[in-house]
Design an enzyme around this catalytic site. Sequence first.
Site, short mmCIF file in Angstrom:
data_model
loop_
_atom_site.label_atom_id
_atom_site.label_comp_id
_atom_site.label_asym_id
_atom_site.label_seq_id
_atom_site.Cartn_x
_atom_site.Cartn_y
_atom_site.Cartn_z
N ARG A 31 0.87 -1.18 0.00
CA ARG A 31 0.00 0.00 0.00
C ARG A 31 0.90 1.23 0.00
O ARG A 31 2.12 1.14 0.14
CB ARG A 31 -1.02 -0.02 1.15
CG ARG A 31 -0.64 -0.67 2.44
CD ARG A 31 0.42 0.04 3.21
NE ARG A 31 0.18 1.46 3.32
CZ ARG A 31 1.11 2.35 3.59
NH1 ARG A 31 2.39 1.98 3.78
NH2 ARG A 31 0.84 3.64 3.68
N GLY A 32 0.26 2.39 -0.16
CA GLY A 32 1.02 3.62 -0.35
C GLY A 32 1.08 3.89 -1.85
O GLY A 32 1.43 2.99 -2.62
N ALA A 33 0.76 5.13 -2.24
CA ALA A 33 0.56 5.43 -3.66
C ALA A 33 1.75 5.05 -4.56
O ALA A 33 1.59 4.32 -5.55
CB ALA A 33 0.20 6.90 -3.82
N ARG B 201 -7.04 -0.45 -7.06
CA ARG B 201 -7.42 0.61 -6.12
C ARG B 201 -7.63 1.90 -6.93
O ARG B 201 -6.83 2.20 -7.80
CB ARG B 201 -6.35 0.83 -5.03
CG ARG B 201 -6.28 -0.32 -4.03
CD ARG B 201 -5.42 0.02 -2.83
NE ARG B 201 -6.14 0.86 -1.88
CZ ARG B 201 -5.55 1.42 -0.80
NH1 ARG B 201 -4.26 1.22 -0.58
NH2 ARG B 201 -6.24 2.15 0.03
N GLN C 194 -1.93 2.28 9.85
CA GLN C 194 -0.62 2.42 9.19
C GLN C 194 0.36 3.24 10.04
O GLN C 194 1.57 2.99 10.00
CB GLN C 194 -0.79 3.10 7.82
CG GLN C 194 -1.52 2.26 6.79
CD GLN C 194 -3.00 2.61 6.74
OE1 GLN C 194 -3.59 2.98 7.75
NE2 GLN C 194 -3.61 2.48 5.58
N ASP D 98 -2.17 10.80 -2.43
CA ASP D 98 -2.52 9.76 -3.41
C ASP D 98 -2.88 10.34 -4.76
O ASP D 98 -2.79 9.67 -5.78
CB ASP D 98 -3.69 8.91 -2.89
CG ASP D 98 -3.18 7.89 -1.89
OD1 ASP D 98 -2.84 8.30 -0.76
OD2 ASP D 98 -3.07 6.71 -2.25
N ASN E 44 -5.57 12.36 0.22
CA ASN E 44 -4.65 11.54 1.02
C ASN E 44 -5.48 10.75 2.02
O ASN E 44 -6.71 10.88 2.08
CB ASN E 44 -3.61 12.44 1.72
CG ASN E 44 -2.51 11.63 2.36
OD1 ASN E 44 -1.91 10.75 1.71
ND2 ASN E 44 -2.22 11.85 3.62
N LYS E 45 -4.82 9.95 2.80
CA LYS E 45 -5.48 9.05 3.76
C LYS E 45 -6.59 9.76 4.52
O LYS E 45 -6.40 10.90 4.97
CB LYS E 45 -4.41 8.49 4.71
CG LYS E 45 -4.92 7.60 5.81
CD LYS E 45 -5.81 6.47 5.33
CE LYS E 45 -5.20 5.58 4.27
NZ LYS E 45 -6.21 4.74 3.58
#
Length: 345
Positions: free
Chosen positions: A52-54, A88, A192, A233, A243-244
């Site tokens: 995970r993570g862009a 995603r 996270q 993201d 973003n998150k």
Amino acid sequence: MTDTSREPLSPLRWENGVLMVLDQRALPGRTEWLVARSADDVVVAIRDMAVRGAPAIGIAAAWGVVLAACSGGREGVVAALPRLAAARPTAVNLHWALERMEGVLGRAPDAELATALEAEARLIQEEDLAQNRRMAELGAAFIAPGARVLTHCNTGALATAGIGTALGVIREAHRQGKLAAVYATETRPWMQGARLTIWELSQEGIPATLITEGAAGQLMQREGIDWLIVGADRITANGDTANKIGTYSLAVLAKAHGAKVMVVAPGSTIDLRLPDGGSIPIEQREAAEILRAAGLTEAPPGIAVSNPAFDVTPALMIDVIVTERGAVEQPGAGRMQALFSEQKQ
Ligand code: MRU
């Protein structure tokens, strides 16, 4: 499928024709590597949050294309591209990486396709690492000595090819001796921050304090924060930033308490095709994730659960967007275009 014997250095490794994926769901308790042998293995690893993570999901998708080419040639790649793209929806890095791979698909002759795709995937991964080094330096230059910083989610080595974006800036500012305090939110429902950011910081001996997202306002009110430093993201043409989930709330709090907001993201996160954040697709994930984080197996009757994975912070609330090309202070459409139009149009 799982090899538990190796040490984590980077979340993705191409080894002997397979993609080794550090399973981030098991961290920090266990270091487990998944072996992705097909593009569909990569789709599952991205969708189910093993990687995970862009930037990291863009890199993983690029390797997924290589795996498709190795087993199915050109047709295999054509079939895999939409499946990888759908893994995603919010991080534009995924689409950006697939477009680069598609470019190679269009250029390379059949006999050289797999080799050419492998070279491109390797380049995407290496470039990301170099960009993170550059952004760490550029971002740290904004931080004054004695700064107190807050970060959200995980934007470190685990979310990228290595070093990280926002966490890269924090690493570099710490290296320069500038940080008086680092705070990380736990980041519900996947934790996270609590599981990954705190782990990365402790591995490097960077003192940090874990807080719940709900404690951020009190922290800013009573003890003060100079910078909220986050990743992204997707950043649209006007500087609006997805973003998150929770980033927007933290930015509102930061503005209310006189703290500055820094977004750190590479060019692969910039989407000049979208005019503003209202058009960013926001991923809705399953209710079970929130219920699980609360220790529940199901919602009580009549209770709905909403689980958006991202939110959008308006550009007006952002003091600086740091990219590998340079920093954009008080971001808006003109300044973003000036820095990135050549690359993306
Ligand atoms: O759902 P995740 O863990 O993939 O969300 C990650 C984030 O929101 C990060 O802040 C973002 O991708 C930047 S990572 C360098």
